[in-house]
Write a protein that holds these residues in place. Structure first.
Motif, PDB file in Angstrom:
ATOM      1  N   PRO A 132     -12.020   2.879   1.286  1.00 46.50           N
ATOM      2  CA  PRO A 132     -11.088   2.587   2.376  1.00 46.50           C
ATOM      3  C   PRO A 132     -11.703   2.744   3.769  1.00 46.50           C
ATOM      4  O   PRO A 132     -11.409   1.954   4.666  1.00 46.50           O
ATOM      5  N   ALA A 133     -12.562   3.720   3.953  1.00 42.52           N
ATOM      6  CA  ALA A 133     -13.141   3.929   5.288  1.00 42.52           C
ATOM      7  C   ALA A 133     -14.079   2.786   5.673  1.00 42.52           C
ATOM      8  O   ALA A 133     -14.243   2.492   6.853  1.00 42.52           O
ATOM      9  N   PHE A 134     -14.703   2.170   4.680  1.00 40.07           N
ATOM     10  CA  PHE A 134     -15.685   1.109   4.963  1.00 40.07           C
ATOM     11  C   PHE A 134     -15.149  -0.289   4.663  1.00 40.07           C
ATOM     12  O   PHE A 134     -15.734  -1.271   5.106  1.00 40.07           O
ATOM     13  N   LYS A 146      -3.051  -3.092  -0.730  1.00 39.32           N
ATOM     14  CA  LYS A 146      -1.704  -2.628  -0.372  1.00 39.32           C
ATOM     15  C   LYS A 146      -0.731  -3.806  -0.340  1.00 39.32           C
ATOM     16  O   LYS A 146       0.358  -3.754  -0.913  1.00 39.32           O
ATOM     17  N   GLU A 147      -1.155  -4.889   0.329  1.00 40.20           N
ATOM     18  CA  GLU A 147      -0.295  -6.069   0.497  1.00 40.20           C
ATOM     19  C   GLU A 147       0.076  -6.672  -0.856  1.00 40.20           C
ATOM     20  O   GLU A 147       1.185  -7.166  -1.054  1.00 40.20           O
ATOM     21  N   MET A 148      -0.867  -6.644  -1.808  1.00 36.26           N
ATOM     22  CA  MET A 148      -0.644  -7.226  -3.130  1.00 36.26           C
ATOM     23  C   MET A 148       0.114  -6.268  -4.053  1.00 36.26           C
ATOM     24  O   MET A 148       0.444  -6.621  -5.181  1.00 36.26           O
ATOM     25  N   GLY A 149       0.306  -5.038  -3.590  1.00 37.49           N
ATOM     26  CA  GLY A 149       1.004  -4.051  -4.404  1.00 37.49           C
ATOM     27  C   GLY A 149       0.200  -3.634  -5.625  1.00 37.49           C
ATOM     28  O   GLY A 149       0.765  -3.326  -6.680  1.00 37.49           O
ATOM     29  N   LEU A 150      -1.137  -3.639  -5.477  1.00 42.30           N
ATOM     30  CA  LEU A 150      -1.990  -3.253  -6.597  1.00 42.30           C
ATOM     31  C   LEU A 150      -2.128  -1.735  -6.674  1.00 42.30           C
ATOM     32  O   LEU A 150      -2.041  -1.045  -5.649  1.00 42.30           O
ATOM     33  N   ASP A 151      -2.342  -1.251  -7.879  1.00 40.27           N
ATOM     34  CA  ASP A 151      -2.543   0.183  -8.050  1.00 40.27           C
ATOM     35  C   ASP A 151      -3.968   0.561  -7.666  1.00 40.27           C
ATOM     36  O   ASP A 151      -4.913  -0.133  -8.008  1.00 40.27           O
ATOM     37  N   ALA A 152      -4.099   1.660  -6.954  1.00 36.04           N
ATOM     38  CA  ALA A 152      -5.422   2.201  -6.647  1.00 36.04           C
ATOM     39  C   ALA A 152      -5.285   3.722  -6.600  1.00 36.04           C
ATOM     40  O   ALA A 152      -4.203   4.243  -6.308  1.00 36.04           O
ATOM     41  N   TYR A 153      -6.326   4.392  -6.966  1.00 33.45           N
ATOM     42  CA  TYR A 153      -6.267   5.857  -6.905  1.00 33.45           C
ATOM     43  C   TYR A 153      -7.651   6.399  -6.526  1.00 33.45           C
ATOM     44  O   TYR A 153      -8.669   5.756  -6.789  1.00 33.45           O
ATOM     45  N   PRO A 154      -7.672   7.560  -5.873  1.00 33.99           N
ATOM     46  CA  PRO A 154      -8.957   8.127  -5.466  1.00 33.99           C
ATOM     47  C   PRO A 154      -9.770   8.579  -6.669  1.00 33.99           C
ATOM     48  O   PRO A 154      -9.204   9.025  -7.677  1.00 33.99           O
TER      49      PRO A 154
END
Ligand SMILES: Cc1cc2nc3c(=O)[nH]c(=O)nc-3n(C[C@H](O)[C@H](O)[C@H](O)COP(=O)(O)OP(=O)(O)OC[C@H]3O[C@@H](n4cnc5c(N)ncnc54)[C@H](O)[C@@H]3O)c2cc1C
Length: 82
Positions: A61-63, A72-80
């Motif tokens: 995310p920072a890069f 986010k816009e696509m509503g996709l799942d992401a996790y750290p």
């Protein structure tokens, strides 16, 4: 003869994203993909009910703020992942 605003060559992430942006602007386009599937280097084939990840998984995310925004816009799942 039909007039088309844009010809997109390649249905990988770049081409599909371009198509998505154009469709949001109500612009006409044709997307040409050489293979029998879209996605390009993105692949997630199924075998015996298991999905295998053979393409991109990580973003930073920072890069990669634009990818973060798109996820986010696509509503996709992401996790750290640490
Ligand atoms: C195993 C693997 C892991 C990866 N992991 C990550 C990751 O964790 N994070 C990350 O950010 N990136 C990762 N990547 C890179 C990421 O997948 C690519 O940068 C991204 O998918 C490229 O998208 P693209 O649309 O630019 O190109 P491509 O996906 O290569 O799409 C190009 C498309 O154009 C088509 N094409 C080419 N020439 C023609 C033609 N003349 N006519 C019609 N069609 C044509 C091709 O068939 C293809 O479908 C990984 C890649 C791989 C292979």
């Amino acid at each position: 003869m039909t007039d088309i605003d844009t010809l997109i060559v390649g249905g990988g992430l770049s081409g599909v994203y371009a198509a998505w942006l154009l469709s949001r602007e109500n612009k006409s386009f044709i997307l040409l993909e050489a293979r029998d599937r879209i996605g390009g280097r993105i692949q997630c084939p199924k075998h015996d009910n298991f999905s295998t990840d053979l393409g991109p998984s990580w973003f930073w995310p920072a890069f990669n703020p634009r990818i973060s925004r798109l996820v986010k816009e696509m509503g996709l799942d992401a996790y750290p992942q640490y």
